[in-house]
Design an enzyme around this catalytic site. Structure first.
Site, short mmCIF file in Angstrom:
data_model
loop_
_atom_site.label_atom_id
_atom_site.label_comp_id
_atom_site.label_asym_id
_atom_site.label_seq_id
_atom_site.Cartn_x
_atom_site.Cartn_y
_atom_site.Cartn_z
N GLU A 152 0.64 -1.65 0.10
CA GLU A 152 -0.53 -0.52 0.41
C GLU A 152 0.42 1.53 0.32
O GLU A 152 -0.04 2.66 1.09
CB GLU A 152 -0.28 0.25 1.19
CG GLU A 152 -1.68 -1.38 1.76
CD GLU A 152 -2.75 -1.49 2.11
OE1 GLU A 152 -2.50 -0.30 3.07
OE2 GLU A 152 -4.26 -2.37 2.02
N ASN A 196 2.44 -5.37 -3.06
CA ASN A 196 0.63 -5.40 -2.86
C ASN A 196 -0.38 -4.41 -2.78
O ASN A 196 0.56 -3.31 -1.71
CB ASN A 196 0.72 -6.07 -1.44
CG ASN A 196 -0.71 -7.09 -1.42
OD1 ASN A 196 -1.15 -7.13 -2.02
ND2 ASN A 196 -1.08 -6.71 -0.09
N HIS A 232 -10.14 -6.38 -2.33
CA HIS A 232 -11.36 -6.00 -0.77
C HIS A 232 -12.37 -5.75 -2.01
O HIS A 232 -12.61 -4.21 -1.86
CB HIS A 232 -10.82 -5.24 0.15
CG HIS A 232 -9.78 -5.87 0.56
ND1 HIS A 232 -9.77 -6.85 1.99
CD2 HIS A 232 -8.37 -5.83 1.20
CE1 HIS A 232 -8.72 -7.29 2.00
NE2 HIS A 232 -7.87 -6.83 1.90
N GLU A 260 -6.02 -10.67 -1.31
CA GLU A 260 -6.60 -10.32 -0.15
C GLU A 260 -7.89 -10.59 -0.65
O GLU A 260 -8.76 -9.41 0.49
CB GLU A 260 -6.18 -8.87 0.58
CG GLU A 260 -4.92 -9.06 0.27
CD GLU A 260 -4.25 -7.94 1.34
OE1 GLU A 260 -4.97 -7.47 2.01
OE2 GLU A 260 -3.20 -7.44 2.09
N ASP A 262 -11.80 -10.47 -0.89
CA ASP A 262 -12.95 -10.23 -0.03
C ASP A 262 -14.23 -9.76 -0.72
O ASP A 262 -14.13 -8.79 -1.06
CB ASP A 262 -13.55 -10.25 1.46
CG ASP A 262 -12.97 -8.67 2.17
OD1 ASP A 262 -12.72 -7.93 1.56
OD2 ASP A 262 -12.04 -9.11 2.92
#
Ligand SMILES: *[C@@H]1O[C@H](CO)[C@@H](O)[C@H](O)[C@H]1NC(C)=O
Ligand SMILES: *[C@@H]1O[C@H](CO)[C@@H](O)[C@H](O)[C@H]1NC(C)=O
Ligand SMILES: *[C@@H]1O[C@H](CO)[C@@H](O)[C@H](O)[C@H]1NC(C)=O
Ligand SMILES: *[C@@H]1O[C@H](CO)[C@@H](O)[C@H](O)[C@H]1NC(C)=O
Ligand SMILES: *[C@@H]1O[C@H](CO)[C@@H](O)[C@H](O)[C@H]1NC(C)=O
Ligand SMILES: *[C@@H]1O[C@H](CO)[C@@H](O)[C@H](O)[C@H]1NC(C)=O
Length: 340
Positions: A152, A196, A232, A260, A262
């Site tokens: 990030e 990432n 996400h 990651e 979801d």
């Protein structure tokens, strides 16, 4: 299962002495994902402490990312004072089920211990970063598949600003990311080195900024092997350009991974929302399957009750650790079957 056991249970089954297996019992996502990995963020708070969680996590996944256990505040809480206890637990667990580990992470603006703050000079911070990366990679030499060296670091205000404003960019400017990547490669040439990030999944201003940063790294010989796309997502909002975007980074000669995943229902669960969630999971996994250089899809957690997003019903297993429609959709995508 051996052929013998298999025939034996078949015999028992046809003799009516075993209950019919529930359909999910035969579906092992890590097997369907081959040659890719199917992964999860693992969390030592639940590993071995929630028996149904453990049952799912030890059968369904072939790669794990420690949810928090390798973040700086957890693993080096004091200057040169390392605590590998929780991180080691995940690495040992992964080995025990023949799964890989994605190290997570080295350079991030969050979850830093209090001693990593802006009173450190650039020289002191540089020394701390190098020591952090070197000590941890030495500790896990030969054991980790990859490292999220960078997490990030791209700004949310692209194109006006390229890098996030945090301690790393304040002290090192645009040299921050190359520093961390170069230190990592110098310790161990084996693990894949990842950048990432979030909100880089579709083709947009932020992923364009990352694309140009990574292109210049490659031109300058800065070591980077792969891009991690966090994913996400919100229900019904998978970017149309996900696959095209994965492919353009792959075309730079990099691996890509969904790291990651979801999908947040943004409200209470119901059958309609779960069907849409299944479609969304299928779309993301299918984008990976359609991209030759996409090496893994990882979900951020396992079951809805243990997610970083409370009440979001975001994962493929519900709070009772039963598979949701999303679970079957992931299986379909890995098997090349159409959207549910
Ligand atoms: C585990 O699952 C079983 C069967 O669904 C259930 O009876 C039990 O309460 C669960 N245990 C925990 C700790 O959630
Ligand atoms: C800031 O970092 C310095 C150097 O590591 C440390 O001595 C100091 O206690 C830190 N400040 C806070 C408020 O933690
Ligand atoms: C970028 O800067 C321009 C000109 O100052 C401004 O109009 C625009 O809102 C800024 N964009 C973002 C995303 O901050
Ligand atoms: C189903 O759940 C979603 C997500 O919470 C919500 O937006 C939607 O309004 C619900 N639909 C019905 C029919 O309750
Ligand atoms: C495990 O997950 C919970 C809930 O998201 C979180 O509060 C906790 O910090 C996590 N534990 C570790 C060790 O990552
Ligand atoms: C939301 O999640 C929290 C923590 O898991 C739980 O205590 C609470 O009851 C939930 N609220 C709703 C409305 O489901």
């Amino acid at each position: 299962m051996s052929l013998f056991l298999c025939l034996f249970s078949l015999a028992l089954y046809s003799a009516g002495s075993l209950a019919a297996p529930s359909p999910s019992q035969n579906i092992i996502l890590r097997d369907l994902a081959v040659p890719r990995f199917f992964g999860a963020a693992a969390n030592t708070t639940f590993l071995f402490h929630d028996v149904n969680y453990t049952k799912v996590i030890e059968t369904q996944f072939s790669i794990f990312t420690p949810e928090n256990e390798m973040k700086w505040e957890s693993i080096e809480p004091e200057p040169n004072g390392f605590d590998f206890t929780a991180a080691d637990e995940i690495v040992r667990f992964a080995e025990s089920v023949n799964a890989k580990v994605r190290g997570h992470n080295f350079m991030w603006g969050n979850q830093l211990p209090p001693w990593v703050n802006d009173t450190l000079s650039a020289t002191e911070l540089d020394r701390a970063l190098k020591n952090h990366i070197t000590t941890i990679m030495d500790h896990y030499r030969g054991k980790l598949y990859s490292w999220d060296v960078i997490n990030e670091m791209i700004s949310d205000n692209t194109p006006n600003e390229t890098f996030k404003d945090n301690i790393w960019t304040q002290k090192f400017g645009e040299e921050a990311m190359p520093k961390a990547l170069t230190y990592a490669r110098a310790v161990d040439s084996q693990p894949k080195l990842y950048i990432n990030d979030y909100s880089i999944e579709g083709i947009n201003s932020k992923s364009d900024a990352l694309y140009s940063v990574v292109s210049s790294f490659l031109a300058d010989g800065v070591p980077v092997d792969a891009i991690g796309f966090q994913c996400h997502f919100t229900l019904g909002q998978i970017p149309d350009t996900l696959q095209e975007n994965l492919q353009r980074f792959a075309d730079l000669g990099l691996d890509v991974a969904i790291t990651e995943l979801d999908i947040n229902l943004m409200g209470p669960s119901n059958a309609t929302a779960l069907e849409q969630q299944a479609k969304d999971y299928w779309t993301v996994v299918n984008a990976c399957v359609q991209t030759k250089r996409c090496v893994s899809t990882s979900v951020w957690g396992v079951s809805d009750d243990h997610s970083w997003i409370p009440n979001g019903s975001v994962l493929p297993w519900n709070a009772e650790k039963q598979p949701k429609p999303a679970f079957y959709a992931i299986a379909d995508a890995f098997e090349g079957k159409p959207e549910p």
